[in-house]
Motif scaffolding. Structure first.
Motif: not given
Length: 120
Positions: A79-84, A97-103, A106-113, A116-118
């Motif tokens: 979440v912090s990396a995506l905000k950065a 970072i999204h690719a790493r999230i999938i790997e 963590f893609e189903s986590d609400m906060c991470v999701g 990602l939308v942001d």
């Protein structure tokens, strides 16, 4: 800091977090750099501190260093990396970072999701 307790993981993470929240990022980084061992909580505190103060470049640099050092990120890290990425308008790094999230599944986590939308 002069008592030597800053080498304790809990105390060190708390100091990094406190200095960062107070806007003393240099002192926060100083404590971070002096820690003999760095766990994900410590990395998260420093990365989030940079993001909070709109220093996305430094946050992303630290994120990539964390991965290079073999520390496993958690959802807070992502979440912090995506905000950065949002802060830096760094879409390509965000995609990496999204690719790493999938790997790391963590893609189903609400906060991470939401982060990602942001980012997109």
């Amino acid at each position: 800091i002069k008592t030597g307790f800053e080498s304790d993981m809990f105390v060190g993470s708390t100091l990094v977090n406190m200095y960062a929240k107070c806007g003393s990022l240099e002192q926060s980084r100083e404590v971070f750099d002096r820690m003999p061992k760095r766990d994900v909580v410590l990395w998260n505190a420093m990365i989030a501190g940079y993001v909070h103060h709109m220093r996305g470049g430094e946050a992303l640099e630290l994120f990539w260093q964390m991965l290079w050092e073999g520390v496993q990120p958690d959802k807070v890290t992502f979440v912090s990396a995506l905000k950065a990425c949002v802060c830096m308008e760094a879409l390509e790094q965000g995609k990496q970072i999204h690719a790493r999230i999938i790997e790391d599944r963590f893609e189903s986590d609400m906060c991470v999701g939401s982060a990602l939308v942001d980012m997109y």
